[in-house]
Motif scaffolding. Structure first.
Motif, PDB file in Angstrom:
ATOM      1  N   LYS A  11       4.764 -16.839  -5.494  1.00 16.34           N
ATOM      2  CA  LYS A  11       5.873 -16.872  -6.459  1.00 16.34           C
ATOM      3  C   LYS A  11       6.985 -15.907  -6.026  1.00 16.34           C
ATOM      4  CE  LYS A  11       6.293 -17.326 -11.447  1.00 16.34           C
ATOM      5  NZ  LYS A  11       5.648 -17.108 -12.736  1.00 16.34           N
ATOM      6  N   VAL A  14       9.045 -17.303  -3.063  1.00 20.74           N
ATOM      7  CA  VAL A  14       9.974 -18.404  -3.318  1.00 20.74           C
ATOM      8  C   VAL A  14      11.424 -17.908  -3.334  1.00 20.74           C
ATOM      9  CG1 VAL A  14      10.754 -20.041  -5.095  1.00 20.74           C
ATOM     10  CG2 VAL A  14       8.337 -19.920  -4.471  1.00 20.74           C
TER      11      VAL A  14
ATOM     12  N   THR B  75      12.808 -27.420   1.342  1.00 15.80           N
ATOM     13  CA  THR B  75      12.009 -28.172   0.353  1.00 15.80           C
ATOM     14  C   THR B  75      10.551 -28.290   0.804  1.00 15.80           C
ATOM     15  OG1 THR B  75      12.778 -30.252   1.329  1.00 15.80           O
ATOM     16  CG2 THR B  75      13.909 -29.495  -0.662  1.00 15.80           C
ATOM     17  N   LEU B  78       9.050 -24.969  -0.112  1.00 14.87           N
ATOM     18  CA  LEU B  78       8.951 -24.862  -1.578  1.00 14.87           C
ATOM     19  C   LEU B  78       7.852 -25.792  -2.111  1.00 14.87           C
ATOM     20  CD1 LEU B  78      12.728 -24.645  -2.644  1.00 14.87           C
ATOM     21  CD2 LEU B  78      11.029 -22.805  -2.645  1.00 14.87           C
ATOM     22  N   GLY B  79       7.678 -26.934  -1.466  1.00 14.15           N
ATOM     23  CA  GLY B  79       6.609 -27.861  -1.851  1.00 14.15           C
ATOM     24  C   GLY B  79       5.239 -27.225  -1.653  1.00 14.15           C
ATOM     25  N   ALA B  82       4.717 -24.624  -4.228  1.00 13.29           N
ATOM     26  CA  ALA B  82       4.394 -25.232  -5.535  1.00 13.29           C
ATOM     27  C   ALA B  82       2.908 -25.561  -5.613  1.00 13.29           C
ATOM     28  CB  ALA B  82       5.238 -26.482  -5.739  1.00 13.29           C
ATOM     29  N   MET B  85       0.877 -22.637  -6.255  1.00  9.80           N
ATOM     30  CA  MET B  85       0.977 -22.195  -7.655  1.00  9.80           C
ATOM     31  C   MET B  85       0.431 -23.259  -8.604  1.00  9.80           C
ATOM     32  SD  MET B  85       4.618 -20.159  -7.725  1.00  9.80           S
ATOM     33  CE  MET B  85       5.620 -21.355  -6.894  1.00  9.80           C
ATOM     34  N   GLN B  87       1.252 -26.377  -8.964  1.00  8.98           N
ATOM     35  CA  GLN B  87       2.268 -27.217  -9.620  1.00  8.98           C
ATOM     36  C   GLN B  87       2.467 -28.490  -8.797  1.00  8.98           C
ATOM     37  OE1 GLN B  87       5.369 -24.263  -9.449  1.00  8.98           O
ATOM     38  NE2 GLN B  87       4.922 -23.500 -11.510  1.00  8.98           N
ATOM     39  N   LYS B  90       5.822 -30.512  -9.183  1.00  6.04           N
ATOM     40  CA  LYS B  90       6.956 -29.879  -8.468  1.00  6.04           C
ATOM     41  C   LYS B  90       6.869 -30.177  -6.970  1.00  6.04           C
ATOM     42  CE  LYS B  90       9.039 -25.892 -10.679  1.00  6.04           C
ATOM     43  NZ  LYS B  90       9.162 -24.435 -10.653  1.00  6.04           N
ATOM     44  N   TYR B  91       5.641 -30.084  -6.443  1.00  9.24           N
ATOM     45  CA  TYR B  91       5.428 -30.390  -5.017  1.00  9.24           C
ATOM     46  C   TYR B  91       5.913 -31.803  -4.702  1.00  9.24           C
ATOM     47  CZ  TYR B  91       2.687 -32.814  -1.469  1.00  9.24           C
ATOM     48  OH  TYR B  91       2.321 -33.644  -0.454  1.00  9.24           O
ATOM     49  N   TYR B  94       9.716 -31.826  -4.516  1.00  7.78           N
ATOM     50  CA  TYR B  94      10.228 -31.177  -3.301  1.00  7.78           C
ATOM     51  C   TYR B  94       9.984 -32.034  -2.052  1.00  7.78           C
ATOM     52  CZ  TYR B  94      11.110 -26.761  -5.764  1.00  7.78           C
ATOM     53  OH  TYR B  94      11.596 -25.796  -6.606  1.00  7.78           O
ATOM     54  N   THR B 239      -3.740 -28.731   0.375  1.00  8.52           N
ATOM     55  CA  THR B 239      -2.666 -27.742   0.563  1.00  8.52           C
ATOM     56  C   THR B 239      -2.533 -27.383   2.039  1.00  8.52           C
ATOM     57  OG1 THR B 239      -3.210 -26.873  -1.615  1.00  8.52           O
ATOM     58  CG2 THR B 239      -1.772 -25.521  -0.259  1.00  8.52           C
TER      59      THR B 239
END
Lengths: 112, 266
Positions: A11, A14, B75, B78-79, B82, B85, B87, B90-91, B94, B239
């Motif tokens: 987190k 990011v 992206t 960030l994917g 996500a 985390m 999510q 969200k993945y 992205y 992942t």
């Protein structure tokens, strides 16, 4: 590292990714703008090439270091990359070496 | 039999196997592109002074594609973040953007390629040389094809005269459109890789890079879509798959970061 701790660290990362994204966009725009400026002597674009490659290297460092997490990777990966850098440097050295007139064997061979 | 170390860390390497594998693969890729870059250096330095063509490529399109690839790179990471985390939705968003960016990159590239394939060099029997477009924008037209099609003449739109070498092909005011008799033409060729050394190395480097974009996008799409069920059964391994495909994608971006200034700007 626990999953919760891991998620917390990601987190925090990011925000860093977004800052680097901004830096890469700025780097691209600077690369284009700098290409319109002529540095150095007339007829020589050596400095322009060096400037463009320097900006590209900074961008590459940001991508490899942060997006690919190279700044905090395992020793095994550093070892692989060290070997690659060695051979890549050797390849480039041979390229430059072969361009020296004294090493152009095929040109020297034009004896009757 | 279960494949070992797909999710768990292998004690001796400190990595899961796929990560070690992708880095070894990327090392070989560095050497592949390194060999082509060294070829570029040899060709460029070996060219007679003042003869290396500049300004043949569309800088705004190249810049746009660079920004698209950078966007796709962020992206991807960030994917992956996500997923870390937990999510998944969200993945999905992205990585969907990543795939879209790959498509945009390829569409823009195809426009650039098409632009070269409909651009022509003409040398007439009297020694006049011109670059420009044939009416109707046919691709890969040659003198032999013109004769085969029994075309006695064709309409040609010459490029603007060169203001200087760096602005070859797009400077100043264009010549008037002219009709050229096929019998008067000694040479006619499109700006394909056969036209000159610069275009040969340009097409070699960018086509190889484009193949990597297509391959990377396909893998990311497969993990994003058809293989997404693994997220429910083995999220850690899933992942890891996203991370490995992401590493490849970042490499594709890295190569372009060097290709763009070298081919488009210098």
């Amino acid at each position: 590292m626990s999953d919760a701790h891991d998620a917390q660290a990601v987190k925090a990362a990011v925000r860093k990714y977004l800052i680097i994204f901004g830096a890469l966009i700025v780097g691209t725009i600077v690369t284009v703008l700098v290409s319109f400026v002529h540095f150095g002597e007339e007829g020589s674009n050596t400095i322009n090439i060096l400037v463009a490659l320097a900006i590209a290297s900074v961008k590459a460092f940001l991508v490899a270091g942060y997006f690919m997490h190279l700044i905090s990777e395992r020793k095994m990966i550093y070892g692989i990359l060290l070997a690659t850098v060695f051979f890549f440097a050797g390849l480039m050295y041979l390229t430059v070496w072969s361009m020296e007139p004294v090493n152009l064997v095929h040109i020297k061979a034009d004896v009757p | 039999m279960e494949i070992p170390y797909t999710a768990k860390i292998r004690p001796d390497t400190g990595l899961y196997n796929a990560k070690l594998g992708i880095w070894l693969f990327l090392a070989s890729e560095i050497m592949l592109f390194g060999a082509l870059f060294s070829s570029y250096i040899l060709l460029r330095v070996g060219a007679e002074p003042g003869t290396w063509p500049q300004g043949l490529l569309n800088v705004p399109l190249g810049t746009f594609n660079t920004l698209v690839l950078i966007c796709s790179s962020v992206t991807v990471v960030l994917g992956w973040a996500a997923l870390k985390m937990n999510q998944f939705n969200k993945y999905r968003i992205y990585q969907g953007i990543t795939i879209l960016c790959a498509l945009i990159f390829m569409v823009v590239k195809s426009f650039e390629y098409h632009d070269k394939f409909v651009h022509y060099f003409v040398r007439l029997n009297d020694g006049t040389e011109m670059n420009g477009h044939i009416e109707g924008n046919p691709m890969f037209m040659t003198l032999a094809k013109l004769k085969q099609q029994n075309k006695a003449e064709f309409v040609f739109h010459p490029d603007a005269p060169k203001a200087d070498h760096k602005e070859e092909g797009n400077a100043g005011v264009a010549h008037a459109t002219m009709t050229i008799q096929t019998a008067d033409v000694r040479k006619l060729e499109s700006w394909g890789p056969w036209h000159n050394t610069f275009l040969a190395i340009y097409f070699t480097l960018t086509a190889l890079h484009a193949l990597h974009v297509i391959g990377g996008a396909l893998v990311i799409f497969m993990i994003w879509g058809p293989l997404a069920g693994m997220w429910k059964t083995d999220p850690e391994r899933y992942t890891n798959r996203v991370e490995v495909s992401g590493l490849f994608w970042h490499f594709v971006d890295l190569v372009w970061i060097f290709l763009f200034p070298v081919l488009y700007l210098l």
